[in-house]
Design a protein around this motif. Structure first.
Motif, PDB file in Angstrom:
ATOM      1  N   ARG A 136      58.572  18.345 -51.558  1.00 35.17           N
ATOM      2  CA  ARG A 136      58.630  19.674 -51.947  1.00 35.17           C
ATOM      3  C   ARG A 136      57.315  20.117 -52.911  1.00 35.17           C
ATOM      4  O   ARG A 136      57.229  19.365 -53.703  1.00 35.17           O
ATOM      5  N   VAL A 137      56.696  21.053 -52.226  1.00 33.07           N
ATOM      6  CA  VAL A 137      55.443  21.423 -52.798  1.00 33.07           C
ATOM      7  C   VAL A 137      55.674  22.944 -53.303  1.00 33.07           C
ATOM      8  O   VAL A 137      56.144  23.898 -52.780  1.00 33.07           O
ATOM      9  N   ALA A 164      51.394  23.129 -57.313  1.00 30.65           N
ATOM     10  CA  ALA A 164      49.903  23.500 -56.989  1.00 30.65           C
ATOM     11  C   ALA A 164      49.548  24.815 -57.340  1.00 30.65           C
ATOM     12  O   ALA A 164      50.130  25.699 -56.816  1.00 30.65           O
ATOM     13  N   LEU A 172      53.246  14.240 -45.731  1.00 35.58           N
ATOM     14  CA  LEU A 172      53.581  15.087 -46.620  1.00 35.58           C
ATOM     15  C   LEU A 172      55.072  15.545 -46.081  1.00 35.58           C
ATOM     16  O   LEU A 172      55.660  16.480 -46.769  1.00 35.58           O
ATOM     17  N   ALA A 224      57.823  18.114 -61.435  1.00 35.36           N
ATOM     18  CA  ALA A 224      56.866  17.583 -60.475  1.00 35.36           C
ATOM     19  C   ALA A 224      56.240  16.110 -60.846  1.00 35.36           C
ATOM     20  O   ALA A 224      55.926  16.075 -62.290  1.00 35.36           O
ATOM     21  N   ALA A 248      55.366  19.700 -45.049  1.00 33.44           N
ATOM     22  CA  ALA A 248      56.000  19.922 -46.337  1.00 33.44           C
ATOM     23  C   ALA A 248      56.979  20.974 -46.679  1.00 33.44           C
ATOM     24  O   ALA A 248      57.088  21.945 -45.662  1.00 33.44           O
ATOM     25  N   ALA A 277      49.593  12.436 -53.559  1.00 35.46           N
ATOM     26  CA  ALA A 277      50.748  11.982 -52.994  1.00 35.46           C
ATOM     27  C   ALA A 277      50.736  10.565 -52.696  1.00 35.46           C
ATOM     28  O   ALA A 277      51.722   9.972 -52.932  1.00 35.46           O
ATOM     29  N   LEU A 299      50.097  23.011 -45.620  1.00 34.34           N
ATOM     30  CA  LEU A 299      51.045  22.230 -46.147  1.00 34.34           C
ATOM     31  C   LEU A 299      52.365  22.318 -45.132  1.00 34.34           C
ATOM     32  O   LEU A 299      53.076  21.245 -44.782  1.00 34.34           O
ATOM     33  N   ASP A 345      58.176  18.265 -56.072  1.00 33.53           N
ATOM     34  CA  ASP A 345      57.611  17.064 -56.089  1.00 33.53           C
ATOM     35  C   ASP A 345      56.253  17.174 -56.801  1.00 33.53           C
ATOM     36  O   ASP A 345      55.441  16.385 -57.393  1.00 33.53           O
ATOM     37  N   VAL A 346      55.662  18.209 -55.955  1.00 35.15           N
ATOM     38  CA  VAL A 346      54.053  18.618 -56.491  1.00 35.15           C
ATOM     39  C   VAL A 346      54.246  20.064 -56.944  1.00 35.15           C
ATOM     40  O   VAL A 346      54.554  20.891 -56.250  1.00 35.15           O
ATOM     41  N   LEU A 369      45.433  16.814 -52.322  1.00 33.16           N
ATOM     42  CA  LEU A 369      46.890  16.849 -52.518  1.00 33.16           C
ATOM     43  C   LEU A 369      47.609  15.608 -51.782  1.00 33.16           C
ATOM     44  O   LEU A 369      48.308  14.816 -52.090  1.00 33.16           O
TER      45      LEU A 369
END
Ligand code: NAI
Length: 370
Positions: free
Chosen positions: A196-197, A256, A192, A274, A218, A183, A213, A253-254, A179
């Protein structure tokens, strides 16, 4: 209907287990991809119906978990084993491990049918395959089951009997590193902090990933069908909770995915906010072609079997010369971000989806051993 033929000569002559080579018949089923060998194990007395599919052993003996699942038919179970075993060939190859792809399916309900007798019969089946196939945990097969099998046959990894035990923390670490690589590629950032994950699924892998994270700064949005796990993440990591079905399109943003497969599909790709999809779940894309749709929208997809290879690397390390050494397994896991970075930049240069590049690299590695 599948015709059972070609009975396999058995060494344990008094056993009630029958083994049949069904490779020819299985070649007509969806999911067949030039598999080397497919074996059906049946034991009416002990309630076993199991399929072991060996896809490709050019890089080494086939390795892959055993799934216990009540498919609606034998054909459906074989198709599942065919697809999963092919995936393992790619996973091992791209992780640089000297193993081939294999997978087993036991056609049974893991809650009600998984008796010691059934597992005894399955252990016999594994022993008969004589090191051509190594197995371990998967959906429906627990660490305790793996230990039970390992006590009866050596061809079982990820056990507490001289094995590497639970692979989930190692998988989570690989996903965390992957991850980070995603990024860096997508956002050009080296950390990180404040990213925002959205983590969907806070089980063995998702919870540990969320922890890493959080430690890396994060901001977490989490979802799980188990409210206790969500509450723990809110308490421990200051996470925000979201309904699970809203997670894939959440304002993060991500994304998972760490629970289910098939969470990305053509009908929702336009709604994804994302810019990166990077998580542990197997088979995240409902269709491999969805990776092209993600790429068109500028969403960087870390191919699931590359980023979640930590678990495989961990169990495969048991079979390397010298046996399992945790530090060596972790070092191998630390190669995941570099592999991903390579895939990401080749995908950019060649303007092709990341999963196509990953498949190509895996194919090249297998072909190099022809
Ligand atoms: P797990 O069973 O420990 O955790 C799954 C979590 O997802 C549970 O907390 C469950 O309540 C939650 N969940 C189930 N359905 C959900 C839904 N609809 N929405 C939100 N949450 C839901 O599984 P584990 O081991 O953490 O694995 C997670 C994923 O990663 C799976 O897809 C697995 O196949 C994959 N994976 C796991 C590896 C490992 O080492 N454990 C290795 C490679 C892949």
């Amino acid at each position: 209907m599948l015709q059972a033929h070609k009975p396999i000569q058995r060494t344990a002559m008094r056993s009630t287990l029958e083994l049949t080579d069904i490779t020819d018949d299985a070649s007509l089923l969806p999911g067949f991809d030039g598999h080397e060998r497919i074996v059906l194990g049946r034991d009416e007395t002990r309630g076993l119906i199991a399929i072991v599919a060996i896809h490709d052993s050019k890089l080494g003996p086939a390795l892959g978990g055993t799934r216990v699942w009540k498919h609606e038919s034998l054909e459906a179970a074989i198709t599942d084993a065919l697809r999963l075993s092919r995936g393992m060939t790619y996973k091992s190859a791209i992780a640089g491990m000297p193993f081939g792809g294999g997978k087993a399916v036991i056609l049974a309900n893991a809650k009600t049918d998984k008796t010691p007798e059934l597992l005894e019969a399955y252990a016999e089946m594994l022993a008969e395959l004589d090191g051509d196939y190594y197995t371990g945990e998967d959906v429906g097969l627990t660490l305790a089951d793996a230990d039970f099998l390992r006590a009866r046959t050596p061809n079982v990894t990820g056990t507490t009997i001289g094995g590497s035990e639970n692979p989930s923390p190692v998988t989570a670490h690989g996903v965390f590193l992957g991850l980070n690589a995603a990024a860096k590629h997508r956002f050009g950032r080296d950390d990180l902090k404040g990213l925002r994950v959205g983590v969907q699924g806070l089980g063995s892998v998702g919870r540990r990933l969320a922890e890493q994270l959080h430690e890396a700064g994060a901001t977490l949005v989490v979802a799980d069908i188990d409210k206790t796990r969500v509450d723990q993440a809110i308490r421990d990591f200051g996470a925000t909770a979201l309904a699970s079905d809203a997670m894939a399109t959440a304002d993060v943003d991500v994304f998972a995915p760490c629970a289910l497969g098939g969470v990305i599909h053509a009908g929702m790709i336009d709604a994804i906010k994302a810019k990166v999809v990077a998580g542990a779940a197997n088979n995240q894309l409902a269709d491999e072609a969805d990776a092209a749709l993600l790429a068109e929208r500028g969403i960087l997809y870390a191919p699931d079997y590359v980023i979640n290879a930590g678990g495989l690397i961990n169990v495969a390390s048991e079979l390397l010369p010298g046996g399992y050494v945790r530090a060596r397994a972790m070092k191998l896991v630390e190669t995941i971000p570099a592999t991903l970075a390579d895939i990401f930049s080749r995908a950019d240069t060649e303007k092709r989806p990341t999963n196509a590049i990953a498949e190509e690299i895996a194919d090249e590695r297998v072909a190099a051993r022809h």
